[in-house]
Every structure is written in C-alpha cells, then in structure tokens.
Write a protein that holds these residues in place. Structure first.
Motif, short mmCIF file in Angstrom:
data_model
loop_
_atom_site.label_atom_id
_atom_site.label_comp_id
_atom_site.label_asym_id
_atom_site.label_seq_id
_atom_site.Cartn_x
_atom_site.Cartn_y
_atom_site.Cartn_z
N UNK A 34 78.94 7.97 53.91
CA UNK A 34 80.08 7.87 53.01
C UNK A 34 80.10 6.49 52.37
N UNK A 35 80.29 6.47 51.05
CA UNK A 35 80.15 5.23 50.30
C UNK A 35 81.05 4.13 50.84
N UNK B 155 79.66 16.64 50.02
CA UNK B 155 79.80 16.42 48.58
C UNK B 155 80.44 15.09 48.25
N UNK B 156 80.75 14.27 49.23
CA UNK B 156 81.40 13.00 49.00
C UNK B 156 80.44 12.00 48.36
N UNK C 74 67.99 10.75 45.75
CA UNK C 74 67.58 12.02 46.35
C UNK C 74 68.31 12.26 47.66
N UNK C 75 68.47 11.21 48.47
CA UNK C 75 69.18 11.36 49.74
C UNK C 75 70.64 11.72 49.52
N UNK C 76 71.26 11.15 48.50
CA UNK C 76 72.65 11.49 48.20
C UNK C 76 72.78 12.97 47.84
N UNK D 291 79.27 17.90 58.76
CA UNK D 291 79.01 16.86 57.76
C UNK D 291 79.18 15.50 58.44
N UNK D 292 78.08 14.82 58.74
CA UNK D 292 78.20 13.52 59.42
C UNK D 292 78.77 12.45 58.51
N UNK D 293 79.38 11.44 59.13
CA UNK D 293 79.81 10.27 58.37
C UNK D 293 78.61 9.43 57.96
#
Length: 444
Positions: free
Chosen positions: A300-301, A115-116, A107-109, A278-280
């Motif tokens: 970011x993954x 969109x990364x 859900x957080x993603x 868009x934060x890292x």
C-alpha cells in the motif's frame, strides 16, 4: 543452449567423471558451508532439462528452487538481457535511475493482489525483501513486534534467521538473533488435531499473540501462504483470511512472503489470491526474473512511502539487467498463460502421487497447488517422519537423471517445483522415475 536432446539421457553414471573432477576442484576453492543437492555441473539448460559436463541430460523438477518458472533460456528473457547488457549493466538506481526499474514496479502494481495504490522497492534476494518489509512495517506502524509461524522459512540474514523456524542448518551457531520476533502455531492439516479447521487454527494463533504480545504491539504478521522449506504446508481453508482480518482490526500489517509461491507457481499469479487475501505488503523474488537476482517489496502506497527518502535501497537493488530479465519473464508468463500451465501440472501430478501413496503406504500426505507439490514420507501406519526413506528416494531419482528436492522441518518431504513450461511428456517421464524410486526404496 547447446543440448541436443529434448528428453532425459544418461551417458554416464550420476555424477560422471567430468562432474567429479569439478567437485574435486570445488573442494579446494569453495566454502564447505555451501552445499549442493546434486553434484553434477551444468553446462546448459533448456525448457525443463539440464545438461551437465558429461553430456547427461536431466529432467529438472526443482527449477533452481522455484526460480525458473518460465523455464531455462527463454527467448523473451535472453533477448532483453542481451540488449540491456549491451547498453549498460549498472548505474545504481539511487545515483542515476533508469526506466527498467520503473517498469518492473509498474508491473508489480498491476499484478499483485488489490486495487489500492501501490509502491514497490527492488532488492537482490528474498531475504532482503522480507527484511525490508519488516522495516517498512515498523516505520509505518510505529510498533516493533513481528509475528511468524511454526515451520516458517524467511531467509538467512540475521533478521530473517530470527524469523525462520528451523535451527539446523539455517540458524545453529549463528546467533544472537534480532529481538522482538515471536513465533505462534500455524495450520498444518496433516499434523494438526483431526478436524481442526483453518478458522480454529487461526484462532489459536491469535490467542497466543494476544496473550503473549498484545495486538497493539504487533507491527506485522509475516506469513508464507504455502510454507516452503517447512514442508510445502498448505494451510487449511480459512486460516489466512482470519489472520488477515485480525491484522486489519488491530492495525498490524499482514505481510505475505510470496518469495517461493509467487509468479504463477501455485496456479494463481500469487498464492494469496486462492482465498482472496489482499496483503498490506508482499515480498517477492525467485520466479520474478528467471534466475537473475531480483526481489521486491510491494505494498500500500501510504505504508511503503512512510519510510523517508534514503531509508530503503541498496547498491545493486533493481539492477538494470535483472530488471530486463524480470520484464521478459513477466511477458512470458502472460503470453504462455503459465498460471494455467501450473494448474495443469497439478492436475496431472496430484492424482498420481495420491495413487502412489495408497499403493506404497509410505506417503502420509500429498499436498500442494499448481506446480508446488509435495509428498510427506512416514513410517507405514503412522505419522512418524521417515527422513531416511526420503533421502533414499531423492538419491534414487538423482541417479536416474531426475532432479527433485527435499524439505520439511523433519526432513521427510520430497517437493516438486517443475518449470511451468515443462512439456507434458517430460513431466510424465519425471513422475514415472519418481514412482519407481518410491516403490523400490519402500520395499528395500
């Protein structure tokens, strides 16, 4: 929920005899270092109302400090919590995992900006989330320096105390603090030089960073999109985007502390979205789980996964009951479009607060977005903070059964954080009490 009224109702003075008796018991058992805004002891809550041990029903314009965004005793939350508690309450995700943790991360993603590809890790509190965001940033960048802003509040652990600006009561006597933390000026439109833009404020902050630290040494810049405890400071437009662009250019991570601003509080799911930032990495807590202890770092993954297995976690992080509450809260936020509801609260409250400022002359600035609103009290005709008046206004509201909170580096800000589901007539009543309190105390 056992309350029998849908409106404010005072049966006794505030606090009443039952609450006073509990306060005496507390004095003999609870550490003095734990303070409370209002010494009434709650027995039940529903929507935006609190019922205390004396049967008084109070309007809640604090939401447990921006936690119960969906309101109290929400069916989707209560049902999921009951069901999960009946199945199991703990295994430790690091020992034997479960689906609820994964569902919250999914859900957080989906919900957080960008969109990364993203990864999340769950914790218990906002301070834990911020601290672990710093850990991730240092591993991912190979750098040590962390930059924070004037008036920032990021928590009470040793590292997050170092990140926090205000000394009393959060830091005084608790040092030494973690090293490699640097503070720079932010954007405070009410107190900045008139005419300073967000881009100019960001340029001043960046200049300080480059001169005193060097961009290639910075692991992360940690920012509250709207500063919370510091005074609900909404930076001038352009400040956050400029800071985020500089981070990207320098290889530093832009970390958004959305612990207080997240989950529809400001009228967007996350406050960074207001200017398309868009934060890292993004740290969340408070409104995520409707009052159960849960927090997260999402990012970011490739950054989050830079930490090797075993480097992140905790015994209770992502507790299954708390995860169930989060899923029920997110379901409610979506189903009831509480982002829109937050904007509607701001549309009602901001004009009334601004009119009150013009009428009384004791409010220097009214600010905020959605249901995260503030009035900064000053001595008439000046910008000099008036914490004494602020304290009296809050106490007058409390005596009339309306819970408001104060904040600010100077202790001169009344902040409003109503549940996003607060009925319009209850909001109207709460604002009316606040207006009368300001008029009365300003004339005293």
């Amino acid at each position: 929920m056992t309350a029998t009224t849908t409106h404010r109702r005072l049966r006794t003075e505030i606090p009443g005899p039952a609450s006073r008796a509990l306060q005496q018991r507390r004095a003999g058992a609870v550490a003095a270092g734990v303070s409370s805004v209002l010494p009434v002891y709650v027995t039940s809550a529903d929507g935006g109302l609190l019922t205390d041990a004396d049967g008084n029903t109070l309007i809640d314009l604090g939401s447990g400090i921006a936690v119960t965004n969906v309101g109290h005793a929400v069916p989707a939350v209560v049902d999921r919590v009951r069901r999960q508690a009946g199945e199991f309450t703990h295994t430790c995700f690091m020992v034997a995992p479960y689906e609820g943790y994964v569902e919250v991360c999914e859900a957080l993603a989906e919900l957080t900006p960008g969109e990364h590809a993203k990864r999340s890790v769950l914790f218990n509190s906002g301070a834990e989330a911020v601290e672990n965001a710093v850990k991730i940033a240092r591993v991912a960048t190979g750098r040590q320096a962390v930059v924070v802003l004037d008036h920032a509040y990021h928590g009470r652990t040793n590292l997050t105390m170092a990140l926090t600006a205000k000394s009393v009561p959060y830091k005084h006597g608790f040092g030494p603090f973690a090293p490699e933390v640097y503070r720079v000026p932010g954007s405070y439109p009410f107190r900045d030089t008139p005419g300073v833009t967000g881009a100019q404020a960001a340029a001043a902050a960046i200049d300080r960073i480059e001169k005193q630290i060097g961009g290639d040494a910075v692991a992360a810049v940690v920012v509250e999109p709207i500063q919370g405890e510091g005074g609900f400071i909404d930076p001038a437009p352009g400040f956050l985007p400029a800071l985020a662009r500089w981070c990207a250019e320098q290889g530093a991570l832009f970390v958004a502390d959305e612990v207080q601003t997240g989950f529809c509080r400001t009228g967007d799911w996350f406050a960074c979205e207001h200017e398309g930032v868009v934060p890292d990495l993004i740290a969340t807590a408070k409104g995520i789980a409707a009052g159960l202890p849960l927090a997260a770092v999402t990012g970011r993954a490739e950054l989050v996964d830079a930490v090797p297995p075993g480097g992140l976690g905790g015994t209770y992080g992502g507790n299954p009951v708390a995860c169930a509450a989060a899923l029920g809260s997110i379901e409610t936020l979506r189903a009831q479009r509480l982002d829109r509801a937050a904007r509607a609260i701001g549309d009602v409250a901001l004009p009334r607060l601004r009119a009150l400022a013009a009428e009384t002359g004791v409010i220097g600035d009214v600010r905020g977005r959605g249901a995260m609103l503030a009035a900064e009290f000053v001595r008439p005709g000046t910008t000099e903070p008036d914490p004494a008046l602020t304290k009296r206004v809050a106490a007058a509201c409390h005596a009339e059964g309306v819970v408001v909170l104060t904040c600010g580096t100077y202790g001169n800000v009344v902040r409003l954080l109503p549940p996003l589901s607060l009925p319009a007539d209850v909001l109207d009543e709460g604002l009316t009490v606040l207006e009368q309190a300001v008029r009365t105390e300003a004339a005293a």
